[in-house]
Design a protein around this motif. Structure first.
Motif, short mmCIF file in Angstrom:
data_model
loop_
_atom_site.label_atom_id
_atom_site.label_comp_id
_atom_site.label_asym_id
_atom_site.label_seq_id
_atom_site.Cartn_x
_atom_site.Cartn_y
_atom_site.Cartn_z
N LYS A 78 0.83 -1.20 0.00
CA LYS A 78 0.00 0.00 0.00
C LYS A 78 0.86 1.25 0.00
O LYS A 78 2.02 1.24 0.41
CB LYS A 78 -0.92 0.01 1.22
CG LYS A 78 -1.98 -1.07 1.20
CD LYS A 78 -2.99 -0.86 2.32
CE LYS A 78 -4.11 -1.87 2.25
NZ LYS A 78 -5.11 -1.66 3.34
N GLU A 79 0.27 2.34 -0.45
CA GLU A 79 0.94 3.63 -0.42
C GLU A 79 1.02 4.12 1.02
O GLU A 79 0.19 3.77 1.86
CB GLU A 79 0.13 4.61 -1.27
CG GLU A 79 0.77 5.97 -1.47
CD GLU A 79 -0.06 6.84 -2.41
OE1 GLU A 79 -0.21 6.48 -3.59
OE2 GLU A 79 -0.56 7.88 -1.94
N ARG A 80 2.00 4.95 1.29
CA ARG A 80 2.08 5.56 2.61
C ARG A 80 0.85 6.43 2.81
O ARG A 80 0.45 7.18 1.92
CB ARG A 80 3.33 6.42 2.72
CG ARG A 80 4.60 5.63 2.74
CD ARG A 80 5.81 6.53 2.87
NE ARG A 80 7.04 5.77 2.64
CZ ARG A 80 8.25 6.28 2.67
NH1 ARG A 80 8.42 7.57 2.95
NH2 ARG A 80 9.29 5.52 2.43
N GLU A 81 0.28 6.32 4.01
CA GLU A 81 -0.90 7.12 4.30
C GLU A 81 -0.61 8.10 5.44
O GLU A 81 0.16 7.79 6.36
CB GLU A 81 -2.10 6.25 4.67
CG GLU A 81 -1.93 5.47 5.96
CD GLU A 81 -3.23 4.79 6.40
OE1 GLU A 81 -4.23 4.84 5.66
OE2 GLU A 81 -3.22 4.22 7.50
N PHE A 82 -1.24 9.24 5.35
CA PHE A 82 -1.08 10.29 6.34
C PHE A 82 -1.67 9.84 7.67
O PHE A 82 -2.74 9.24 7.73
CB PHE A 82 -1.78 11.55 5.85
CG PHE A 82 -1.98 12.62 6.88
CD1 PHE A 82 -3.24 12.88 7.38
CD2 PHE A 82 -0.91 13.36 7.34
CE1 PHE A 82 -3.45 13.87 8.33
CE2 PHE A 82 -1.09 14.34 8.29
CZ PHE A 82 -2.36 14.60 8.79
N VAL A 83 -0.96 10.17 8.75
CA VAL A 83 -1.43 9.86 10.09
C VAL A 83 -1.71 11.14 10.88
O VAL A 83 -2.79 11.33 11.42
CB VAL A 83 -0.40 9.00 10.86
CG1 VAL A 83 -0.87 8.78 12.30
CG2 VAL A 83 -0.19 7.67 10.15
N ALA A 84 -0.71 12.03 10.93
CA ALA A 84 -0.86 13.26 11.70
C ALA A 84 0.14 14.29 11.21
O ALA A 84 1.18 13.94 10.66
CB ALA A 84 -0.64 12.99 13.18
N GLY A 85 -0.20 15.56 11.40
CA GLY A 85 0.70 16.63 11.00
C GLY A 85 0.63 17.79 11.98
O GLY A 85 -0.40 17.99 12.64
N ILE A 86 1.73 18.51 12.08
CA ILE A 86 1.79 19.66 12.97
C ILE A 86 2.55 20.78 12.27
O ILE A 86 3.58 20.56 11.64
CB ILE A 86 2.46 19.28 14.31
CG1 ILE A 86 2.41 20.45 15.30
CG2 ILE A 86 3.88 18.78 14.11
CD1 ILE A 86 2.76 20.03 16.73
N GLY A 87 2.00 21.99 12.35
CA GLY A 87 2.61 23.11 11.70
C GLY A 87 3.87 23.58 12.41
O GLY A 87 4.35 22.95 13.35
#
Length: 124
Positions: free
Chosen positions: A42-51
């Motif tokens: 599978k493709e890498r999937e987004f989990v979390a992000g922080i600015g």
């Protein structure tokens, strides 16, 4: 900038882990930071992000309420506290940085650097 992810391991469902992503180099504060995960095929999937500051924090729906992303700019480190882990959280977790702020990015978006990945295995 070089990224070093660590903290993965084998845990039972319902337990917790904390991942870290340490960045070397200058201008750490200029980047927003992200966690992705990938399972075989599978493709890498987004989990979390922080600015650049904690004003912008985003989560993928399946981890909301269980995972917490944070960063310590003084230590050039980002964290992912993962609670109430489920078997479906099993994956290799990667950290990435970008000069852009994305709320729900895909792997193909413009990321400046990627870490090497750390394996999280959750047993049932």
């Amino acid at each position: 900038v070089q990224l070093q992810a660590c903290g993965g391991g084998l845990v039972q469902a319902g337990r917790s882990l904390r991942l870290s992503c340490a960045a070397s180099g200058r201008n750490f504060r200029n980047y927003s930071m992200y966690w992705f995960r990938q399972t075989p095929g599978k493709e890498r999937e987004f989990v979390a992000g922080i600015g650049r500051t904690t004003s912008f924090i985003f989560y993928e729906d399946s981890v909301k309420g269980r995972f917490t992303i944070s960063r310590d700019n003084a230590k050039n480190t980002m964290y992912l506290q993962m609670n109430s882990l489920k078997p479906e959280d099993t994956a290799v977790y990667y950290c990435a940085v970008s000069r852009n702020v994305y709320s729900a990015p895909k792997e193909s978006y413009d990321f400046d650097y990627w870490g090497q990945g750390t394996l999280v295995t959750v047993s049932s």
